[in-house]
Each structure stands twice: as structure tokens, then as C-alpha cells.
Design an enzyme around this catalytic site. Structure first.
Site, PDB file in Angstrom:
ATOM      1  N   CYS A 105      19.393  15.289  17.120  1.00 31.19           N
ATOM      2  CA  CYS A 105      19.215  15.687  15.727  1.00 31.19           C
ATOM      3  C   CYS A 105      20.280  14.993  14.873  1.00 31.19           C
ATOM      4  CB  CYS A 105      19.347  17.206  15.599  1.00 31.19           C
ATOM      5  SG  CYS A 105      19.407  17.745  13.888  1.00 31.19           S
ATOM      6  N   CYS A 108      22.712  18.048  13.288  1.00 36.89           N
ATOM      7  CA  CYS A 108      23.622  18.867  14.106  1.00 36.89           C
ATOM      8  C   CYS A 108      23.908  18.268  15.477  1.00 36.89           C
ATOM      9  CB  CYS A 108      23.047  20.285  14.250  1.00 36.89           C
ATOM     10  SG  CYS A 108      21.608  20.378  15.345  1.00 36.89           S
ATOM     11  N   CYS A 137      14.508  18.723  14.608  1.00 38.35           N
ATOM     12  CA  CYS A 137      15.526  19.506  15.305  1.00 38.35           C
ATOM     13  C   CYS A 137      14.878  20.682  16.034  1.00 38.35           C
ATOM     14  CB  CYS A 137      16.560  20.018  14.316  1.00 38.35           C
ATOM     15  SG  CYS A 137      17.903  20.900  15.146  1.00 38.35           S
ATOM     16  N   CYS A 143      18.421  24.644  11.032  1.00 38.44           N
ATOM     17  CA  CYS A 143      18.667  23.203  10.882  1.00 38.44           C
ATOM     18  C   CYS A 143      17.349  22.497  10.592  1.00 38.44           C
ATOM     19  CB  CYS A 143      19.288  22.612  12.144  1.00 38.44           C
ATOM     20  SG  CYS A 143      19.634  20.850  11.973  1.00 38.44           S
ATOM     21  N   CYS A 167      10.851  -0.212  25.164  1.00 38.09           N
ATOM     22  CA  CYS A 167      10.722  -1.594  25.641  1.00 38.09           C
ATOM     23  C   CYS A 167      10.055  -2.527  24.624  1.00 38.09           C
ATOM     24  CB  CYS A 167       9.997  -1.631  26.979  1.00 38.09           C
ATOM     25  SG  CYS A 167       8.336  -0.969  26.933  1.00 38.09           S
ATOM     26  N   HIS A 194       4.418  -1.833  29.822  1.00 38.90           N
ATOM     27  CA  HIS A 194       5.777  -2.354  29.792  1.00 38.90           C
ATOM     28  C   HIS A 194       5.717  -3.789  29.271  1.00 38.90           C
ATOM     29  CE1 HIS A 194       9.979  -2.438  30.377  1.00 38.90           C
ATOM     30  NE2 HIS A 194      10.006  -3.200  31.454  1.00 38.90           N
ATOM     31  N   ASP A 211      14.690  -8.986  31.743  1.00 38.82           N
ATOM     32  CA  ASP A 211      14.281  -7.713  31.135  1.00 38.82           C
ATOM     33  C   ASP A 211      15.448  -7.077  30.388  1.00 38.82           C
ATOM     34  OD1 ASP A 211      13.603  -5.102  30.519  1.00 38.82           O
ATOM     35  OD2 ASP A 211      12.332  -4.860  32.279  1.00 38.82           O
ATOM     36  N   GLU A 214      16.517  -3.351  31.065  1.00 37.99           N
ATOM     37  CA  GLU A 214      17.184  -3.095  32.342  1.00 37.99           C
ATOM     38  C   GLU A 214      18.399  -3.988  32.558  1.00 37.99           C
ATOM     39  OE1 GLU A 214      15.716  -0.542  34.614  1.00 37.99           O
ATOM     40  OE2 GLU A 214      15.044  -0.178  32.575  1.00 37.99           O
TER      41      GLU A 214
HETATM   42 ZN   LIG Z   1      19.675  20.012  14.065  1.00 30.44          ZN
END
Ligand SMILES: [Zn+2]
Length: 337
Positions: A105, A108, A137, A143, A167, A194, A211, A214
Site C-alpha cells: 500500500c 501505509c 489497501c 486506509c 516479465c 513468459h 532473462d 531471473e
Molecule cells: Zn494502506
């Protein structure tokens, strides 16, 4: 719940959230042709001088060249370009671009949950985002933090933004970075969601797996043998042609063939041949000849994949690095048998 939410939006694919590649054009029963044409066209983008200049402002060239030199001295790589590609992919993953999940979030710092596929704002549209994931959130009602994960297609937006992605964003921006350091690049697409890249190694005389998600170089069996991913189509796109490179990335070609149900093999071959011919039109004949020799070297390399797969490798049973544990498990990419 997520599936329901997404389905209620109508136009988005039901598995939209799962798609690390961020591609909304999931190939349909009409075959792969449209995807192939789109990816072929995308390769022009990586030759744009404005984008290459912008990329060079991001890349610590001196540092990478020093690392390349050191890896050549230490005999860790076949040649200088391989050392450079290795230094680039390691830097990109470790220092430059971050995997977006888990999404915190922004207000927060707590957990978020996926809310919906939102319409892009004007600014997000300008960055080439066709779709925006809205994550809200999940820490309670007091929030109201919201993180908008725009699936940008424009490398400039990816460089300017929070530099996060899955990716799709990794492979897209990294393809430009490979070109920016002066190496030849291919964008590699896999039907099973991928995407990654390749560079051309002058020392080895062929294209090499790279890649950015990775931080991996020259580990083509990482997905099949490492993650346990069952792949059907792996297609590579360069500025001078497109190719079916599936065989180089799988252990068992015959088993792979049984998974290839998106149209005839002949039709696939024809599209790739047409794209390649068009890309090479107008090149000097000596250049075309050179590319054809490369094609032959690659064809031989692809045909020897099963032998390579038999020898033990460091990546055996090595699950995916990028992504949260749940997500990898859900996709069958955690290396568990
Ligand atoms: Zn939050």
C-alpha cells in the site's frame, strides 16, 4: 473472487492477473499469426535513436565494461560480448528494475488486494498502457491507499516510472538495453505466459538466452528443466528475422509437439519465413548470406537440445526467482515435481 471481478468487466481475459507478460492479445483459435506480426513490428522500436539515447543515460556503461573485462580475464565467459551481456543482465535485475509483487500500500505500507482492471488515465495512455491493474489497501477501512499498476508498453514510460513490472515489462525494456550497449537483440515470446530476451554472441556464433527477470544468461533449459514449465511455442524476433526456437528451450521435443495445437506447423513456418524474408529485403547479398550461415548454425544447435538436456545442469529443479511463492506455485513454476 478475482476471476469473477475480471469476468464481470467483460473484455479482459479471465486470467488477466496471472499474465506476467502483460499481453492482452492472447492468441485465439485464429492461430499465432497476429501475435507474430505484432512482435515483429515491435522490433523496430528497439532501433529508435531517441529510445537508445534515453537508455544509455540509464546504463552505467563504464561499470559494465569493467565487469565484462574482468569476466573475460577470469575465463568465466566465452568472449567479451558475453561478459557484457552477463554484466548487463545482473545489473538490470539487481539494481535497476524491480518485480512489482507483492504490491505494498503506497499510504501505509501494508498489504493490498487486487481490485479491478481500470481504465488508463491520459498520462498512462501516453505511456502506452492499455490496461491498469488497480490494487487497493487491504489493511482495513481507515486506509484508502491505492496502487495503480499500469502495464506500460513504452520503454520511456518504463524508465521514467517506478521501474517495476512483471516479465512483460522486464523483457521489453531490457531488449532496448541490449541494443543500447551495442549487442544484437532478440525478443523471445512463449505462449505459456513468459517472455525474455537473447543476444547474439560473436564468439559462439549464435543467439544466447538472456532473462532479465531471473538475471540468467545462457540457461535455456531453466524453464523446462528448472521450473518444470510445460511449454509449447517459443518464438524469437529480431530486426533481421523471426524464428521458432522452441526446441532449444525444451527437453523433450516429441512431447512438446503434442502440445502444439495452434494451427498447422506448416502455417507457422510460413509466417516466420515470410516475416524473415521481408526483414531481409534490401539488405546487401553478403549480409543475407551471413545471416543464412547463422541460421544454419542455429538449426544445428536447436537440433542438439535433447542431448544437452541429458547432462546434469545447475538449474535442475531450480524454481523461479521472480514472483511471490503463491503465484509461482499456481503457475507450476516453483520447480516442484
Ligand atoms: Zn494502506
Amino acid at each position: 473472487m478475482i476471476a469473477l471481478l475480471v469476468a464481470s468487466l467483460g473484455s479482459a481475459p479471465a486470467n488477466a492477473l496471472n499474465r506476467g507478460s502483460g499481453s492482452s492479445s492472447v492468441p485465439t483459435q485464429h492461430g499465432l499469426a497476429q501475435t507474430m506480426f505484432r512482435l515483429d513490428e515491435q522490433m523496430d522500436m528497439y532501433e529508435r535513436p531517441d529510445l537508445l539515447d534515453a537508455a544509455l543515460e540509464e546504463i552505467p556503461l563504464q561499470e559494465l565494461h569493467a565487469a565484462a573485462e574482468a569476466s573475460v580475464q577470469a575465463n568465466d565467459v566465452p568472449g567479451y560480448e558475453d561478459g557484457l551481456a552477463n554484466a548487463l543482465v545482473k545489473w538490470f535485475k539487481k539494481d535497476y528494475f524491480k518485480w512489482v509483487d507483492p504490491i505494498k500500500c503506497p499510504s501505509c505500507g501494508g498489504k493490498t488486494e487486487y481490485r479491478e482492471m481500470g481504465a488508463p488515465t491520459a498520462e498512462e495512455t501516453q505511456g502506452g498502457a492499455g490496461r491498469v491493474e488497480v490494487h487497493a489497501c487491504a489493511e482495513g477501512s481507515n486506509c484508502s491507499g491505492v496502487f495503480r499498476f499500469a502495464r506500460f508498453n513504452d520503454p520511456k514510460a518504463l524508465m521514467k516510472g517506478p521501474r517495476v513490472g512483471r516479465c512483460g515489462e522486464f523483457a521489453n525494456l531490457f531488449c532496448l538495453f541490449i541494443r543500447a550497449v551495442g549487442l544484437r537483440a532478440r525478443y523471445v515470446w512463449n505462449l505459456e505466459d513468459h517472455v525474455w530476451d537473447e543476444y547474439f554472441s560473436p564468439t559462439l556464433g549464435r543467439w544466447i538466452h538472456l532473462d532479465p527477470c531471473e538475471g540468467a544468461r545462457d540457461e535455456p533449459l531453466l524453464y523446462d528443466k528448472g521450473w518444470g514449465k510445460k511449454m509449447s511455442y517459443v518464438l524469437a524476433f529480431a530486426i533481421d528475422g523471426a524464428k521458432d526456437v522452441t526446441r532449444g528451450y525444451v527437453q523433450d521435443w516429441n512431447a512438446t509437439l503434442t502440445r502444439r495445437t495452434r494451427g498447422s506447423e506448416e502455417a507457422l513456418h510460413q509466417v516466420l519465413t515470410d516475416v524473415t524474408k521481408r526483414r531481409r529485403l534490401g539488405l546487401p547479398s553478403s549480409e543475407v548470406k551471413r545471416l543464412e550461415i547463422e541460421d544454419q548454425v542455429e538449426a544445428k544447435w536447436l537440433s542438439e537440445s535433447e542431448d544437452r538436456a541429458k547432462s546434469p545442469q545447475a538449474i535442475d529443479g531450480q524454481g523461479r526467482e521472480s514472483g511471490t511463492a503463491d503465484w509461482k506455485q499456481e503457475r507450476g513454476e516453483d520447480g516442484a515435481k
